[in-house]
Design a protein around this motif. Structure first.
Motif, PDB file in Angstrom:
ATOM      1  N   PRO A 130       1.561  17.573 -10.157  1.00  0.00           N
ATOM      2  CA  PRO A 130       0.470  16.681  -9.765  1.00  0.00           C
ATOM      3  C   PRO A 130      -0.806  16.950 -10.566  1.00  0.00           C
ATOM      4  CG  PRO A 130       1.499  17.697  -7.838  1.00  0.00           C
ATOM      5  CD  PRO A 130       2.007  18.425  -9.038  1.00  0.00           C
ATOM      6  N   LEU A 131      -1.522  15.909 -10.886  1.00  0.00           N
ATOM      7  CA  LEU A 131      -2.813  16.043 -11.561  1.00  0.00           C
ATOM      8  C   LEU A 131      -3.759  16.910 -10.735  1.00  0.00           C
ATOM      9  CD1 LEU A 131      -4.878  15.240 -13.746  1.00  0.00           C
ATOM     10  CD2 LEU A 131      -5.294  13.120 -12.464  1.00  0.00           C
ATOM     11  N   SER A 132      -3.623  16.871  -9.420  1.00  0.00           N
ATOM     12  CA  SER A 132      -4.506  17.626  -8.531  1.00  0.00           C
ATOM     13  C   SER A 132      -4.401  19.138  -8.730  1.00  0.00           C
ATOM     14  CB  SER A 132      -4.195  17.288  -7.067  1.00  0.00           C
ATOM     15  OG  SER A 132      -2.833  17.531  -6.780  1.00  0.00           O
ATOM     16  N   GLY A 178      -3.388  16.723 -19.535  1.00  0.00           N
ATOM     17  CA  GLY A 178      -1.973  16.381 -19.567  1.00  0.00           C
ATOM     18  C   GLY A 178      -1.798  14.894 -19.809  1.00  0.00           C
ATOM     19  N   ILE A 179      -0.544  14.499 -19.963  1.00  0.00           N
ATOM     20  CA  ILE A 179      -0.201  13.092 -20.165  1.00  0.00           C
ATOM     21  C   ILE A 179       0.435  12.564 -18.879  1.00  0.00           C
ATOM     22  CG2 ILE A 179       1.241  11.470 -21.461  1.00  0.00           C
ATOM     23  CD1 ILE A 179       1.033  13.393 -23.829  1.00  0.00           C
ATOM     24  N   ILE A 180      -0.049  11.438 -18.420  1.00  0.00           N
ATOM     25  CA  ILE A 180       0.482  10.862 -17.188  1.00  0.00           C
ATOM     26  C   ILE A 180       1.920  10.415 -17.412  1.00  0.00           C
ATOM     27  CG2 ILE A 180       0.249   9.011 -15.481  1.00  0.00           C
ATOM     28  CD1 ILE A 180      -2.767   9.022 -16.054  1.00  0.00           C
ATOM     29  N   VAL A 181       2.823  10.881 -16.535  1.00  0.00           N
ATOM     30  CA  VAL A 181       4.235  10.516 -16.619  1.00  0.00           C
ATOM     31  C   VAL A 181       4.563   9.403 -15.634  1.00  0.00           C
ATOM     32  CG1 VAL A 181       6.618  11.334 -16.315  1.00  0.00           C
ATOM     33  CG2 VAL A 181       4.907  12.806 -17.404  1.00  0.00           C
ATOM     34  N   ASN A 182       4.143   9.581 -14.382  1.00  0.00           N
ATOM     35  CA  ASN A 182       4.390   8.539 -13.380  1.00  0.00           C
ATOM     36  C   ASN A 182       3.360   8.608 -12.268  1.00  0.00           C
ATOM     37  OD1 ASN A 182       5.449  10.317 -11.166  1.00  0.00           O
ATOM     38  ND2 ASN A 182       7.100  10.686 -12.626  1.00  0.00           N
ATOM     39  N   LEU A 196      -9.041   2.040 -13.887  1.00  0.00           N
ATOM     40  CA  LEU A 196      -9.594   3.241 -14.536  1.00  0.00           C
ATOM     41  C   LEU A 196      -8.833   3.600 -15.814  1.00  0.00           C
ATOM     42  CD1 LEU A 196     -10.159   5.597 -11.449  1.00  0.00           C
ATOM     43  CD2 LEU A 196     -11.702   3.874 -12.399  1.00  0.00           C
ATOM     44  N   GLY A 197      -7.732   2.892 -16.063  1.00  0.00           N
ATOM     45  CA  GLY A 197      -6.917   3.210 -17.232  1.00  0.00           C
ATOM     46  C   GLY A 197      -5.980   4.371 -17.014  1.00  0.00           C
ATOM     47  N   LEU A 198      -5.760   4.762 -15.750  1.00  0.00           N
ATOM     48  CA  LEU A 198      -4.881   5.885 -15.430  1.00  0.00           C
ATOM     49  C   LEU A 198      -3.459   5.373 -15.232  1.00  0.00           C
ATOM     50  CD1 LEU A 198      -7.319   7.740 -13.029  1.00  0.00           C
ATOM     51  CD2 LEU A 198      -6.478   8.627 -15.198  1.00  0.00           C
ATOM     52  N   ILE A 199      -2.758   5.205 -16.341  1.00  0.00           N
ATOM     53  CA  ILE A 199      -1.410   4.653 -16.332  1.00  0.00           C
ATOM     54  C   ILE A 199      -0.486   5.572 -17.143  1.00  0.00           C
ATOM     55  CG2 ILE A 199      -2.211   2.273 -16.051  1.00  0.00           C
ATOM     56  CD1 ILE A 199      -1.876   1.880 -19.042  1.00  0.00           C
ATOM     57  N   PRO A 200       0.837   5.446 -16.957  1.00  0.00           N
ATOM     58  CA  PRO A 200       1.760   6.306 -17.700  1.00  0.00           C
ATOM     59  C   PRO A 200       1.537   6.256 -19.208  1.00  0.00           C
ATOM     60  CG  PRO A 200       2.923   5.196 -15.942  1.00  0.00           C
ATOM     61  CD  PRO A 200       1.546   4.599 -15.979  1.00  0.00           C
ATOM     62  N   GLY A 201       1.607   7.444 -19.834  1.00  0.00           N
ATOM     63  CA  GLY A 201       1.433   7.554 -21.278  1.00  0.00           C
ATOM     64  C   GLY A 201       0.023   7.886 -21.714  1.00  0.00           C
ATOM     65  N   VAL A 202      -0.922   7.823 -20.787  1.00  0.00           N
ATOM     66  CA  VAL A 202      -2.328   8.080 -21.112  1.00  0.00           C
ATOM     67  C   VAL A 202      -2.652   9.563 -20.918  1.00  0.00           C
ATOM     68  CG1 VAL A 202      -4.694   7.673 -20.315  1.00  0.00           C
ATOM     69  CG2 VAL A 202      -3.147   5.747 -20.633  1.00  0.00           C
ATOM     70  N   CYS A 203      -3.451  10.102 -21.818  1.00  0.00           N
ATOM     71  CA  CYS A 203      -3.898  11.492 -21.712  1.00  0.00           C
ATOM     72  C   CYS A 203      -5.131  11.564 -20.811  1.00  0.00           C
ATOM     73  CB  CYS A 203      -4.228  12.049 -23.095  1.00  0.00           C
ATOM     74  SG  CYS A 203      -4.734  13.790 -23.078  1.00  0.00           S
ATOM     75  N   VAL A 204      -5.127  12.533 -19.900  1.00  0.00           N
ATOM     76  CA  VAL A 204      -6.255  12.704 -18.984  1.00  0.00           C
ATOM     77  C   VAL A 204      -6.672  14.169 -18.997  1.00  0.00           C
ATOM     78  CG1 VAL A 204      -4.686  12.999 -17.022  1.00  0.00           C
ATOM     79  CG2 VAL A 204      -7.055  12.380 -16.605  1.00  0.00           C
ATOM     80  N   ARG A 205      -7.988  14.404 -18.961  1.00  0.00           N
ATOM     81  CA  ARG A 205      -8.517  15.771 -18.969  1.00  0.00           C
ATOM     82  C   ARG A 205      -9.401  15.975 -17.742  1.00  0.00           C
ATOM     83  NH1 ARG A 205     -11.422  15.423 -23.067  1.00  0.00           N
ATOM     84  NH2 ARG A 205     -13.531  15.600 -22.254  1.00  0.00           N
ATOM     85  N   LEU A 230     -11.976  15.667  -8.272  1.00  0.00           N
ATOM     86  CA  LEU A 230     -11.859  16.098  -9.657  1.00  0.00           C
ATOM     87  C   LEU A 230     -12.657  15.116 -10.507  1.00  0.00           C
ATOM     88  CD1 LEU A 230      -9.149  17.110  -8.202  1.00  0.00           C
ATOM     89  CD2 LEU A 230      -8.151  17.104 -10.503  1.00  0.00           C
ATOM     90  N   ILE A 231     -13.393  15.624 -11.477  1.00  0.00           N
ATOM     91  CA  ILE A 231     -14.045  14.768 -12.459  1.00  0.00           C
ATOM     92  C   ILE A 231     -13.113  14.721 -13.666  1.00  0.00           C
ATOM     93  CG2 ILE A 231     -16.099  14.318 -13.840  1.00  0.00           C
ATOM     94  CD1 ILE A 231     -16.531  14.277 -10.793  1.00  0.00           C
ATOM     95  N   VAL A 232     -12.578  13.553 -13.941  1.00  0.00           N
ATOM     96  CA  VAL A 232     -11.590  13.432 -15.014  1.00  0.00           C
ATOM     97  C   VAL A 232     -12.131  12.544 -16.129  1.00  0.00           C
ATOM     98  CG1 VAL A 232      -9.682  13.738 -13.385  1.00  0.00           C
ATOM     99  CG2 VAL A 232     -10.418  11.437 -13.986  1.00  0.00           C
ATOM    100  N   CYS A 233     -11.637  12.787 -17.320  1.00  0.00           N
ATOM    101  CA  CYS A 233     -12.013  11.985 -18.481  1.00  0.00           C
ATOM    102  C   CYS A 233     -10.768  11.294 -19.004  1.00  0.00           C
ATOM    103  CB  CYS A 233     -12.616  12.877 -19.558  1.00  0.00           C
ATOM    104  SG  CYS A 233     -13.113  11.966 -21.048  1.00  0.00           S
TER     105      CYS A 233
END
Length: 216
Positions: free
Chosen positions: A145-147, A155-159, A174-183, A194-197
């Motif tokens: 989990p991202l949490s 990491g890269i969102i898988v599902n 927010l653009g938080l979809i599979p394949g996108v990198c999130v920090r 969480l503050i994510v970019c």
């Protein structure tokens, strides 16, 4: 043995999904997932146990090999239906789960094959979950989990969890979809957000929502 009713198929599919998070699956969590009363779930669990599709102990229920095989057939039809709805019919990813729940019980083996072929035999559904192949082989990636990420983790969102249309619509915005990198830039204390970019933008994401996003 074939899963002879949509009700049976729904139970097997739900138990299989819940087993990915907790094994065995408690009847209370199964009732919550299916939005049914505990007594009705207990009654159905006994019937499925009698058919050899699951085992039931005081700790909860687990699918037998036969139960898992039938569950993966339903999941394959469901996720192919979601792909059909998004890729061909133009539905948004937050609109397809309930539609696919209806379609999955009506698709014949021949139609299943034609849908898969017309879509180019996709490996995942629109939400990033793997689609079992015709033999029931399901290729899963190691995710978490991202949490669970700490500050500076990425990491890269898988599902993402697919059964909450409102959350899916929010994540897409927010653009938080599979394949996108999130920090993760910051983690607020005491269970705060969480503050994510993502794609150069910063967002505050609640822990519960972050737990529904799986990354690698």
């Amino acid at each position: 043995m074939e899963a002879d009713t949509p009700r049976t198929e729904e139970y097997l599919e739900s138990i299989y999904k819940l087993q990915q998070e907790h094994r065995p699956v408690s009847t209370s969590s199964l009732a919550e997932h299916l939005k049914l009363s505990a007594p009705s779930v207990s009654e159905m669990v006994k019937k499925l146990e009698g058919k050899g599709l699951l085992s039931h102990t005081e700790k909860g229920v687990c699918l037998t090999e036969e139960g898992k095989s039938l569950a993966k057939k339903v999941i394959r039809r469901h996720r192919l239906s979601e792909r059909l709805l998004t890729d061909i019919l133009g539905f948004k990813w937050d609109e397809v789960h309930e539609e696919a729940c209806r379609l999955e019980h009506a698709i014949s083996p021949e139609m299943e094959d034609r849908i898969a072929e017309s879509l180019g035999n996709p490996m995942t559904c629109p939400h990033g979950h793997p689609i079992p192949d015709k033999d029931g082989v399901l290729v899963k990636e190691r995710v978490r989990p991202l949490s669970e990420l700490k500050a500076s983790g990425k990491g890269i969102i898988v599902n993402v969890f697919e059964e909450d249309p409102g959350m899916l619509k929010y994540l897409a915005s927010l653009g938080l979809i599979p394949g996108v990198c999130v920090r993760v830039e910051e983690v607020a204390p005491f269970g705060g957000p969480l503050i994510v970019c993502v794609s150069g933008s910063r967002y505050a994401l609640g822990r519960e929502v972050a737990s529904k996003i799986k990354i690698k």
